[in-house]
Design a protein around this motif. Structure first.
Motif, PDB file in Angstrom:
ATOM      1  N   LEU A   1     -11.766 -35.069  -2.681  1.00 60.20           N
ATOM      2  CA  LEU A   1     -10.937 -35.639  -3.748  1.00 60.20           C
ATOM      3  C   LEU A   1     -11.723 -35.537  -5.046  1.00 60.20           C
ATOM      4  N   TYR A   2     -11.045 -35.073  -6.083  1.00 64.70           N
ATOM      5  CA  TYR A   2     -11.688 -34.819  -7.375  1.00 64.70           C
ATOM      6  C   TYR A   2     -10.927 -35.543  -8.490  1.00 64.70           C
ATOM      7  N   TRP A   3     -11.678 -35.969  -9.477  1.00 69.58           N
ATOM      8  CA  TRP A   3     -11.085 -36.486 -10.711  1.00 69.58           C
ATOM      9  C   TRP A   3     -11.503 -35.569 -11.865  1.00 69.58           C
ATOM     10  N   TYR A   4     -10.506 -35.257 -12.702  1.00 65.61           N
ATOM     11  CA  TYR A   4     -10.723 -34.460 -13.911  1.00 65.61           C
ATOM     12  C   TYR A   4     -10.005 -35.149 -15.071  1.00 65.61           C
ATOM     13  N   ARG A   5     -10.373 -34.775 -16.291  1.00 65.35           N
ATOM     14  CA  ARG A   5      -9.584 -35.243 -17.421  1.00 65.35           C
ATOM     15  C   ARG A   5      -9.524 -34.163 -18.494  1.00 65.35           C
ATOM     16  N   ARG A   6      -8.417 -34.214 -19.247  1.00 57.08           N
ATOM     17  CA  ARG A   6      -8.224 -33.281 -20.365  1.00 57.08           C
ATOM     18  C   ARG A   6      -7.963 -34.125 -21.602  1.00 57.08           C
ATOM     19  N   VAL A   7      -8.811 -33.937 -22.583  1.00 59.74           N
ATOM     20  CA  VAL A   7      -8.734 -34.747 -23.788  1.00 59.74           C
ATOM     21  C   VAL A   7      -8.189 -33.891 -24.914  1.00 59.74           C
ATOM     22  N   MET A   8      -7.070 -34.323 -25.505  1.00 59.61           N
ATOM     23  CA  MET A   8      -6.500 -33.734 -26.727  1.00 59.61           C
ATOM     24  C   MET A   8      -6.521 -32.213 -26.735  1.00 59.61           C
TER      25      MET A   8
ATOM     26  N   LYS B   1      -8.098 -30.042 -25.084  1.00 63.68           N
ATOM     27  CA  LYS B   1      -9.343 -29.319 -24.808  1.00 63.68           C
ATOM     28  C   LYS B   1      -9.404 -28.953 -23.327  1.00 63.68           C
ATOM     29  N   GLU B   2     -10.552 -28.431 -22.932  1.00 64.17           N
ATOM     30  CA  GLU B   2     -10.646 -27.946 -21.563  1.00 64.17           C
ATOM     31  C   GLU B   2     -10.601 -29.097 -20.568  1.00 64.17           C
ATOM     32  N   ILE B   3     -10.310 -28.735 -19.348  1.00 66.13           N
ATOM     33  CA  ILE B   3     -10.256 -29.708 -18.258  1.00 66.13           C
ATOM     34  C   ILE B   3     -11.684 -29.958 -17.789  1.00 66.13           C
ATOM     35  N   LYS B   4     -12.094 -31.200 -17.908  1.00 63.59           N
ATOM     36  CA  LYS B   4     -13.486 -31.547 -17.583  1.00 63.59           C
ATOM     37  C   LYS B   4     -13.568 -32.273 -16.255  1.00 63.59           C
ATOM     38  N   PHE B   5     -14.494 -31.868 -15.442  1.00 61.77           N
ATOM     39  CA  PHE B   5     -14.764 -32.502 -14.156  1.00 61.77           C
ATOM     40  C   PHE B   5     -15.375 -33.876 -14.366  1.00 61.77           C
ATOM     41  N   LEU B   6     -14.932 -34.843 -13.575  1.00 57.91           N
ATOM     42  CA  LEU B   6     -15.524 -36.180 -13.618  1.00 57.91           C
ATOM     43  C   LEU B   6     -16.357 -36.425 -12.365  1.00 57.91           C
TER      44      LEU B   6
ATOM     45  N   ARG C   1      -1.316 -40.018 -18.056  1.00 54.57           N
ATOM     46  CA  ARG C   1      -1.593 -39.914 -19.492  1.00 54.57           C
ATOM     47  C   ARG C   1      -2.029 -41.278 -19.992  1.00 54.57           C
ATOM     48  N   LEU C   2      -3.280 -41.405 -20.384  1.00 51.02           N
ATOM     49  CA  LEU C   2      -3.838 -42.668 -20.873  1.00 51.02           C
ATOM     50  C   LEU C   2      -3.949 -42.621 -22.387  1.00 51.02           C
ATOM     51  N   THR C   3      -3.375 -43.643 -23.026  1.00 53.45           N
ATOM     52  CA  THR C   3      -3.490 -43.774 -24.473  1.00 53.45           C
ATOM     53  C   THR C   3      -4.157 -45.104 -24.771  1.00 53.45           C
ATOM     54  N   VAL C   4      -5.263 -45.047 -25.475  1.00 48.21           N
ATOM     55  CA  VAL C   4      -5.983 -46.253 -25.876  1.00 48.21           C
ATOM     56  C   VAL C   4      -5.796 -46.420 -27.381  1.00 48.21           C
ATOM     57  N   THR C   5      -5.236 -47.577 -27.763  1.00 49.84           N
ATOM     58  CA  THR C   5      -4.922 -47.797 -29.189  1.00 49.84           C
ATOM     59  C   THR C   5      -5.859 -48.830 -29.805  1.00 49.84           C
TER      60      THR C   5
ATOM     61  N   VAL D   1      -5.445 -37.048 -20.502  1.00 47.67           N
ATOM     62  CA  VAL D   1      -4.727 -36.958 -19.234  1.00 47.67           C
ATOM     63  C   VAL D   1      -5.751 -36.861 -18.112  1.00 47.67           C
ATOM     64  N   TYR D   2      -5.623 -37.765 -17.158  1.00 46.32           N
ATOM     65  CA  TYR D   2      -6.539 -37.816 -16.021  1.00 46.32           C
ATOM     66  C   TYR D   2      -5.836 -37.212 -14.816  1.00 46.32           C
ATOM     67  N   PHE D   3      -6.454 -36.181 -14.276  1.00 42.79           N
ATOM     68  CA  PHE D   3      -5.898 -35.491 -13.122  1.00 42.79           C
ATOM     69  C   PHE D   3      -6.723 -35.792 -11.883  1.00 42.79           C
ATOM     70  N   CYS D   4      -6.019 -35.907 -10.783  1.00 37.64           N
ATOM     71  CA  CYS D   4      -6.656 -36.022  -9.484  1.00 37.64           C
ATOM     72  C   CYS D   4      -6.277 -34.783  -8.683  1.00 37.64           C
ATOM     73  N   ALA D   5      -7.182 -34.328  -7.837  1.00 40.91           N
ATOM     74  CA  ALA D   5      -6.908 -33.175  -6.987  1.00 40.91           C
ATOM     75  C   ALA D   5      -7.549 -33.399  -5.633  1.00 40.91           C
ATOM     76  N   SER D   6      -7.007 -32.724  -4.622  1.00 40.00           N
ATOM     77  CA  SER D   6      -7.623 -32.799  -3.309  1.00 40.00           C
ATOM     78  C   SER D   6      -7.659 -31.421  -2.685  1.00 40.00           C
ATOM     79  N   SER D   7      -8.535 -31.238  -1.714  1.00 38.35           N
ATOM     80  CA  SER D   7      -8.625 -29.956  -1.021  1.00 38.35           C
ATOM     81  C   SER D   7      -9.253 -30.157   0.347  1.00 38.35           C
ATOM     82  N   GLN D   8      -9.056 -29.137   1.191  1.00 40.65           N
ATOM     83  CA  GLN D   8      -9.801 -29.072   2.433  1.00 40.65           C
ATOM     84  C   GLN D   8     -11.201 -28.550   2.103  1.00 40.65           C
TER      85      GLN D   8
END
Lengths: 114, 115
Positions: free
Chosen positions: A32-39, A41-46, A110-114, A89-96
């Motif tokens: 299980l993986y967490w990634y995020r994409r900010v504004m 930009k590229e998709i960054k691994f968490l 999609r997380l928005t912090v104001t 935007v925070y993405f989750c992914a899974s794989s074998q």
């Protein structure tokens, strides 16, 4: 088979508040993986779980982010306290667990912090 | 360290024309390469992968990609573009550190197909 599901789809919070994102991977996927994409930009691994263990958390930006995967099933990602730069935007992914296995992604939160 | 570069932020193509979305990579061992597509408000969908074997890989929706070791490239192609192909495309390389290693993504290329 059901895909990767993420909840909530959108979250709007104020700076300083806490938010918890949830991810349910495809049944039987140990990775299980967490990634995020900010504004745009590229998709960054968490981070990466194998079952309930953190295999790689090199992408976690700071100690305001806490990820858990109790029991090796679903995972949560908590941001406490949230800052403006956490929006994205925070993405989750899974794989074998094989090199040739693609990652299957959820629709993201999609997380928005104001 | 593994890395991926997509030199074009945007590609514009007329419907029916061939399309190419470029990707170059840098890896320390054998490359494990992937292409994903993201439609608006959706997650990333797997298109195709290169692990070993034929340099021309065929994937979903009529897409294919050509692995070129000497040029360290893995360009995505389609012979005849459709308006519905308009989306964001990401190239990725797998971290070869362990079997379930993370994917490292390029910055994405927005493909726009006009009628």
């Amino acid at each position: 088979e059901a895909g990767v599901t993420q909840f909530p789809s959108h979250s709007v919070i104020e700076k300083g508040q806490t938010v918890t994102l949830r991810c349910d991977p495809i049944s039987g996927h140990d990775n299980l993986y967490w990634y995020r994409r900010v504004m745009g930009k590229e998709i960054k691994f968490l981070l990466h779980f194998v079952k309930e263990s953190k295999q790689d958390e090199s992408g976690m930006p700071n100690n305001r982010f806490l990820a858990e995967r109790t029991g090796g099933t679903y995972s949560t990602l908590k941001v406490q306290p949230a800052e403006l730069e956490d929006s994205g935007v925070y993405f989750c992914a899974s794989s074998q667990g094989r090199f040739n296995s693609p990652l299957h992604f959820g629709n993201g939160t999609r997380l928005t912090v104001t | 360290a593994q890395s991926v570069a997509q030199p074009e932020d945007q590609v514009n193509v007329a419907e029916g024309n061939p399309l190419t979305v470029k990707c170059t990579y840098s890896v320390s061992g054998n490359p494990y390469l992937f292409w994903y597509v993201q439609y608006p408000n959706r997650g990333l969908q797997f298109l195709l992968k290169y692990i070993t074997g034929d340099n021309l890989v065929k994937g979903s929706y009529g897409f294919e990609a050509e692995f070129n070791k000497s040029q360290t490239s893995f360009h995505l192609k389609k012979p005849s573009a459709l308006v519905s192909d308009s989306a964001l495309y990401f190239c990725a390389v797998r971290d070869s550190g362990n079997q379930g290693g993370k994917l490292i993504f390029g910055q994405g290329t927005e493909l726009s197909v006009k009628p």
